[in-house]
Design a protein around this motif. Structure first.
Motif, PDB file in Angstrom:
ATOM      1  N   ALA A 142       0.821  -1.213   0.000  1.00  0.00           N
ATOM      2  CA  ALA A 142       0.000   0.000   0.000  1.00  0.00           C
ATOM      3  C   ALA A 142       0.855   1.264   0.000  1.00  0.00           C
ATOM      4  N   ILE A 143       1.835   1.337   0.885  1.00  0.00           N
ATOM      5  CA  ILE A 143       2.647   2.568   0.914  1.00  0.00           C
ATOM      6  C   ILE A 143       3.452   2.719  -0.368  1.00  0.00           C
ATOM      7  N   ASN A 144       3.971   1.614  -0.882  1.00  0.00           N
ATOM      8  CA  ASN A 144       4.745   1.698  -2.124  1.00  0.00           C
ATOM      9  C   ASN A 144       3.893   2.230  -3.276  1.00  0.00           C
ATOM     10  N   LYS A 145       2.642   1.855  -3.305  1.00  0.00           N
ATOM     11  CA  LYS A 145       1.737   2.318  -4.361  1.00  0.00           C
ATOM     12  C   LYS A 145       1.298   3.767  -4.114  1.00  0.00           C
ATOM     13  N   LEU A 146       0.908   4.067  -2.878  1.00  0.00           N
ATOM     14  CA  LEU A 146       0.367   5.389  -2.564  1.00  0.00           C
ATOM     15  C   LEU A 146       1.407   6.504  -2.608  1.00  0.00           C
ATOM     16  N   GLN A 147       2.635   6.214  -2.233  1.00  0.00           N
ATOM     17  CA  GLN A 147       3.632   7.287  -2.207  1.00  0.00           C
ATOM     18  C   GLN A 147       4.007   7.756  -3.609  1.00  0.00           C
ATOM     19  N   THR A 148       3.579   7.038  -4.631  1.00  0.00           N
ATOM     20  CA  THR A 148       3.833   7.507  -5.997  1.00  0.00           C
ATOM     21  C   THR A 148       2.905   8.651  -6.387  1.00  0.00           C
ATOM     22  N   VAL A 149       1.803   8.820  -5.639  1.00  0.00           N
ATOM     23  CA  VAL A 149       0.832   9.856  -5.994  1.00  0.00           C
ATOM     24  C   VAL A 149       0.504  10.824  -4.851  1.00  0.00           C
ATOM     25  N   ALA A 150       0.569  10.379  -3.623  1.00  0.00           N
ATOM     26  CA  ALA A 150       0.163  11.197  -2.473  1.00  0.00           C
ATOM     27  C   ALA A 150       1.226  12.223  -2.105  1.00  0.00           C
ATOM     28  N   THR A 151       0.787  13.297  -1.450  1.00  0.00           N
ATOM     29  CA  THR A 151       1.751  14.294  -0.971  1.00  0.00           C
ATOM     30  C   THR A 151       2.445  13.791   0.289  1.00  0.00           C
ATOM     31  N   SER A 152       1.703  13.002   1.081  1.00  0.00           N
ATOM     32  CA  SER A 152       2.295  12.390   2.270  1.00  0.00           C
ATOM     33  C   SER A 152       1.505  11.129   2.596  1.00  0.00           C
ATOM     34  N   VAL A 153       2.176  10.225   3.303  1.00  0.00           N
ATOM     35  CA  VAL A 153       1.528   8.984   3.734  1.00  0.00           C
ATOM     36  C   VAL A 153       1.823   8.792   5.208  1.00  0.00           C
ATOM     37  N   MET A 154       0.762   8.519   5.953  1.00  0.00           N
ATOM     38  CA  MET A 154       0.869   8.257   7.381  1.00  0.00           C
ATOM     39  C   MET A 154       0.226   6.912   7.683  1.00  0.00           C
ATOM     40  N   TYR A 155       0.436   6.428   8.891  1.00  0.00           N
ATOM     41  CA  TYR A 155      -0.130   5.153   9.320  1.00  0.00           C
ATOM     42  C   TYR A 155      -0.848   5.352  10.643  1.00  0.00           C
ATOM     43  N   GLY A 156      -1.978   4.696  10.801  1.00  0.00           N
ATOM     44  CA  GLY A 156      -2.702   4.723  12.067  1.00  0.00           C
ATOM     45  C   GLY A 156      -4.086   5.296  11.921  1.00  0.00           C
ATOM     46  N   GLU A 157      -4.427   6.161  12.830  1.00  0.00           N
ATOM     47  CA  GLU A 157      -5.713   6.859  12.831  1.00  0.00           C
ATOM     48  C   GLU A 157      -5.414   8.355  12.770  1.00  0.00           C
ATOM     49  N   ALA A 158      -6.371   9.129  12.310  1.00  0.00           N
ATOM     50  CA  ALA A 158      -6.158  10.570  12.148  1.00  0.00           C
ATOM     51  C   ALA A 158      -5.729  11.244  13.454  1.00  0.00           C
ATOM     52  N   CYS A 159      -6.237  10.745  14.570  1.00  0.00           N
ATOM     53  CA  CYS A 159      -5.927  11.368  15.861  1.00  0.00           C
ATOM     54  C   CYS A 159      -4.547  10.963  16.392  1.00  0.00           C
ATOM     55  N   SER A 160      -3.990   9.883  15.862  1.00  0.00           N
ATOM     56  CA  SER A 160      -2.683   9.422  16.352  1.00  0.00           C
ATOM     57  C   SER A 160      -1.940   8.698  15.237  1.00  0.00           C
ATOM     58  N   SER A 161      -1.515   9.455  14.254  1.00  0.00           N
ATOM     59  CA  SER A 161      -0.860   8.841  13.102  1.00  0.00           C
ATOM     60  C   SER A 161       0.655   8.941  13.194  1.00  0.00           C
ATOM     61  N   VAL A 162       1.297   8.055  12.468  1.00  0.00           N
ATOM     62  CA  VAL A 162       2.758   8.047  12.377  1.00  0.00           C
ATOM     63  C   VAL A 162       3.135   8.466  10.965  1.00  0.00           C
ATOM     64  N   PRO A 163       3.869   9.573  10.813  1.00  0.00           N
ATOM     65  CA  PRO A 163       4.278   9.990   9.470  1.00  0.00           C
ATOM     66  C   PRO A 163       5.296   9.008   8.892  1.00  0.00           C
ATOM     67  N   LEU A 164       5.113   8.642   7.622  1.00  0.00           N
ATOM     68  CA  LEU A 164       6.002   7.681   6.983  1.00  0.00           C
ATOM     69  C   LEU A 164       6.693   8.241   5.744  1.00  0.00           C
ATOM     70  N   PHE A 165       5.987   9.081   5.006  1.00  0.00           N
ATOM     71  CA  PHE A 165       6.495   9.578   3.727  1.00  0.00           C
ATOM     72  C   PHE A 165       5.976  10.981   3.479  1.00  0.00           C
ATOM     73  N   LYS A 166       6.855  11.841   2.979  1.00  0.00           N
ATOM     74  CA  LYS A 166       6.439  13.184   2.567  1.00  0.00           C
ATOM     75  C   LYS A 166       7.147  13.481   1.253  1.00  0.00           C
ATOM     76  N   LYS A 167       6.347  13.868   0.256  1.00  0.00           N
ATOM     77  CA  LYS A 167       6.874  14.157  -1.067  1.00  0.00           C
ATOM     78  C   LYS A 167       7.792  15.372  -0.996  1.00  0.00           C
ATOM     79  N   LYS A 168       8.929  15.258  -1.657  1.00  0.00           N
ATOM     80  CA  LYS A 168       9.865  16.393  -1.708  1.00  0.00           C
ATOM     81  C   LYS A 168       9.338  17.452  -2.661  1.00  0.00           C
ATOM     82  N   LYS A 169       9.541  18.695  -2.258  1.00  0.00           N
ATOM     83  CA  LYS A 169       9.042  19.811  -3.081  1.00  0.00           C
ATOM     84  C   LYS A 169      10.027  20.203  -4.131  1.00  0.00           C
TER      85      LYS A 169
END
Length: 169
Positions: A142-169
């Motif tokens: 999932a992360i490998n697929k989503l990070q090709t399009v998303a600006t950032s990818v996190m894991y967990g729940e919205a109230c307590s997520s863990v940042p995993l990936f952020k697209k470079k500007k």
């Protein structure tokens, strides 16, 4: 006067990706061939082929099948190929392995073919908890697929997520 409580999560562009939403229906079957072997260890071709021919493969309509042998028998590749050729007209997917490997194979195929265009340029959170047997590898797919399009990818729940990936500007 009390301040109004604002739900910032609801107001954000954050999109949740839940692996349970793509979980396909259908029974998962661990098909152990040990009972088709002489004394559970020796594959006698004539007897094995007779068992394969007599078996009602149609009972596995729309099922996901993992062929295995729970004994230490040495099974030639053709035996699993024969089994697969018989169940293929009925089963959705066939592998050699256990149920976790089966779920991994199912998710790998689903995520490879998933249209992720709706996640283009938005922050995504991959939901962590699931009631269904989502294998750990599915989160990797999932992360490998989503990070090709998303600006950032996190894991967990919205109230307590863990940042995993952020697209470079």
């Amino acid at each position: 006067m009390a301040e109004e409580i604002v739900n910032r999560v609801a107001q954000s562009k954050l999109v949740t990706f839940d692996l349970e939403d793509v979980y396909p229906k259908g029974p998962r079957i661990l098909f152990d061939i040990k009972d088709w072997l002489f004394e559970g260890f020796i594959l006698r071709e004539k007897d094995f082929r007779a068992q394969v021919k007599q078996y009602d493969w149609s009972q596995h309509q729309n099922a996901y099948i993992a062929f295995t042998c729970s004994t230490d028998a040495i099974i030639p590749a053709w035996a699993f190929m024969l089994l697969s050729s018989m169940v293929a007209p009925f089963a959705k997917k066939v592998i050699i392995g256990n149920l976790e490997q089966l779920e991994t194979a199912i998710y790998q195929e689903i995520i490879e073919n998933l249209d992720v265009s709706s996640y283009q340029n938005v922050p995504v959170i991959i939901k962590g908890c699931s009631k269904k047997p989502v294998p750990q590898n599915a989160y990797i797919f999932a992360i490998n697929k989503l990070q090709t399009v998303a600006t950032s990818v996190m894991y967990g729940e919205a109230c307590s997520s863990v940042p995993l990936f952020k697209k470079k500007k």
